[in-house]
Design an enzyme around this catalytic site. Structure first.
Site, short mmCIF file in Angstrom:
data_model
loop_
_atom_site.label_atom_id
_atom_site.label_comp_id
_atom_site.label_asym_id
_atom_site.label_seq_id
_atom_site.Cartn_x
_atom_site.Cartn_y
_atom_site.Cartn_z
N SER A 33 27.22 21.16 10.59
CA SER A 33 25.95 20.89 9.88
C SER A 33 25.16 22.14 9.56
O SER A 33 24.79 22.89 10.45
CB SER A 33 25.02 20.02 10.72
OG SER A 33 25.60 18.83 11.05
N HIS A 64 26.97 18.64 4.90
CA HIS A 64 28.42 18.77 5.08
C HIS A 64 29.07 18.65 3.72
O HIS A 64 28.91 17.64 3.03
CB HIS A 64 28.96 17.66 5.97
CG HIS A 64 28.65 17.82 7.42
ND1 HIS A 64 29.57 18.26 8.33
CD2 HIS A 64 27.51 17.63 8.09
CE1 HIS A 64 29.01 18.32 9.51
NE2 HIS A 64 27.75 17.93 9.41
N HIS A 86 32.92 12.67 11.14
CA HIS A 86 32.31 12.27 12.42
C HIS A 86 32.73 10.85 12.78
O HIS A 86 33.03 10.04 11.91
CB HIS A 86 30.78 12.32 12.32
CG HIS A 86 30.22 13.69 12.13
ND1 HIS A 86 30.04 14.24 10.88
CD2 HIS A 86 29.80 14.62 13.03
CE1 HIS A 86 29.54 15.46 11.01
NE2 HIS A 86 29.38 15.72 12.31
N TYR A 88 30.68 8.63 13.92
CA TYR A 88 29.64 7.68 13.49
C TYR A 88 29.74 7.31 12.02
O TYR A 88 29.09 6.38 11.55
CB TYR A 88 28.22 8.21 13.80
CG TYR A 88 27.86 9.54 13.17
CD1 TYR A 88 27.57 9.64 11.81
CD2 TYR A 88 27.80 10.69 13.94
CE1 TYR A 88 27.24 10.85 11.24
CE2 TYR A 88 27.47 11.91 13.38
CZ TYR A 88 27.20 11.98 12.02
OH TYR A 88 26.87 13.18 11.46
N GLU A 89 30.59 8.05 11.27
CA GLU A 89 30.79 7.70 9.86
C GLU A 89 31.86 6.62 9.71
O GLU A 89 32.16 6.20 8.59
CB GLU A 89 31.22 8.94 9.08
CG GLU A 89 30.12 9.97 8.95
CD GLU A 89 30.63 11.27 8.36
OE1 GLU A 89 30.46 11.45 7.14
OE2 GLU A 89 31.18 12.10 9.10
N ALA A 116 26.01 22.12 15.18
CA ALA A 116 24.58 22.18 15.47
C ALA A 116 24.36 21.28 16.68
O ALA A 116 24.98 20.21 16.78
CB ALA A 116 23.79 21.67 14.28
N MET A 217 27.21 15.64 18.24
CA MET A 217 27.97 14.44 17.87
C MET A 217 29.35 14.80 17.32
O MET A 217 29.88 14.10 16.45
CB MET A 217 27.17 13.64 16.83
CG MET A 217 25.76 13.28 17.28
SD MET A 217 24.81 12.53 15.95
CE MET A 217 23.16 12.48 16.69
N SER A 218 29.92 15.90 17.80
CA SER A 218 31.21 16.35 17.24
C SER A 218 31.94 17.25 18.23
O SER A 218 31.64 17.25 19.42
CB SER A 218 30.94 17.14 15.94
OG SER A 218 30.28 18.36 16.25
N ASN A 241 17.37 22.44 17.83
CA ASN A 241 16.13 21.82 18.29
C ASN A 241 16.15 21.74 19.81
O ASN A 241 17.21 21.78 20.42
CB ASN A 241 15.98 20.42 17.69
CG ASN A 241 17.19 19.54 17.97
OD1 ASN A 241 18.27 19.76 17.42
ND2 ASN A 241 17.03 18.59 18.85
N HIS A 254 16.99 15.40 11.15
CA HIS A 254 18.10 16.09 10.50
C HIS A 254 17.63 17.30 9.70
O HIS A 254 18.35 18.31 9.62
CB HIS A 254 18.89 15.11 9.62
CG HIS A 254 20.21 15.64 9.15
ND1 HIS A 254 21.20 16.06 10.02
CD2 HIS A 254 20.70 15.85 7.91
CE1 HIS A 254 22.24 16.50 9.33
NE2 HIS A 254 21.97 16.39 8.05
N1 HPA Z 1 21.10 15.48 19.46
C1 HPA Z 1 22.35 15.21 19.05
N2 HPA Z 1 22.97 15.90 18.12
C2 HPA Z 1 22.32 16.93 17.57
C3 HPA Z 1 21.02 17.26 17.95
C4 HPA Z 1 20.37 16.49 18.94
O1 HPA Z 1 19.21 16.73 19.32
N3 HPA Z 1 20.64 18.34 17.22
C5 HPA Z 1 21.70 18.64 16.42
N4 HPA Z 1 22.72 17.80 16.64
#
Ligand code: HPA
Length: 284
Positions: A33, A64, A86, A88-89, A116, A217-218, A241, A254
């Site tokens: 990402s 992406h 992913h 989740y997709e 990320a 998530m990856s 973050n 996002h």
């Molecule tokens: N949580 C899950 N996946 C992420 C996050 C998060 O805070 N930041 C970037 N990908």
């Protein structure tokens, strides 16, 4: 949703790529990402949309791109995925792992994966880089592993070890490069959740308690697939973050992930170029 692929399916995908580019890549990369701008610096690039390669996963997330870029970076032949599929997709675990096995068939020996991630460790700041020291396969524990199904011995053993999944020598090189360049960095443990919902404050406290430093998530499905087929792996998280884990703390979003990506792209590029430059990767 395809649960697993035959050897023929992997070969079919590899053949399509080989018909487009005569390059024999030794380094494979996945750019996550907001980080896919890294692929812009690949020289003499052949670009192949995922949709042109049979069985490749769908990658629809904002930030992406969903294409393969093959060319030369720091004098090495590389194949990079700009974006990834992913879970989740709606992609199966086997589909997420498929491009990694295809890279192996094309000749890849070293696999560099970026993502990320949200910072769980209290010292982590947005813009920091985390060199993955290890991971927690929470998705695998919940029954989702890319190696489910008949084992393909051509790729690796039924029960592959995940000790030192992230090559200590590549981690050392990455750390050295980050230190020299003054890039804020850590070595830590990544945990993979299914997403797409972000974590609750209670989730965050739980993940921290069980030893994770960053959450995303990856990455874990791809790394398991890469280790199974004998690749050396370097994993880099861009911390986008902070996750406080307190009720009332601001939720991640996002846009924040993509914004931090802009700071992280040059930092990750420096580290990746430094690693590619290192004799630790072996001769071309
Ligand atoms: N949580 C899950 N996946 C992420 C996050 C998060 O805070 N930041 C970037 N990908």
């Amino acid at each position: 949703m395809t649960e697993y692929f035959t050897m023929d399916a992997y070969r079919q995908a590899a053949n399509v790529i080989q018909q487009r580019s005569g390059l024999r890549p030794t380094v494979g990369m996945i750019l996550g990402s907001g980080l896919n701008a890294l692929a812009e610096s690949i020289e003499g690039a052949t670009v192949i949309p995922f949709g042109d390669v049979p069985h490749f996963p769908a990658a629809h997330v904002q930030g992406h791109v969903g294409r393969l870029v093959m060319g030369v970076l720091e004098g090495r032949s590389v194949i990079a995925m700009q974006g990834r599929g992913h879970f989740y997709e709606g992609n199966s675990m086997a589909q997420i792992g498929l491009p990694v096995r295809v890279m192996r068939l094309l000749g890849v020996e070293t696999f560099i994966v970026t993502n990320a991630a949200g910072g769980l460790h209290l010292a982590y700041q947005p813009g920091d880089v985390m060199i993955l020291r290890d991971h927690i396969n929470l998705l695998g524990m919940a029954g989702h592993n890319p190696l489910f199904g008949p084992n393909l011995e051509e790729f690796g053993p039924r029960f592959p070890s995940m000790n030192d999944a992230y090559a200590p020598r590549l981690r050392a090189v990455a750390q050295e490069v980050a230190l020299r360049a003054g890039i804020p960095h850590h070595q830590g443990v990544y945990i993979c959740l299914a997403g797409p919902a972000f974590e609750t404050p209670a989730d965050v406290r739980f993940l921290r308690l069980i030893g994770a430093d960053a959450v995303g998530m990856s990455t874990v499905p791809e790394v398991i697939t890469a280790r199974h087929c004998g690749m050396e792996v370097l994993g880099l998280s861009g911390i986008s973050n902070r996750l406080a884990g307190e009720e009332g703390s601001p939720p991640p979003n996002h846009e924040e992930v993509l914004e931090a990506g802009r700071i992280l792209v040059p930092r990750l590029e420096t580290i990746i170029r430094g690693v590619l430059n290192s004799p630790a990767l072996g001769s071309l």
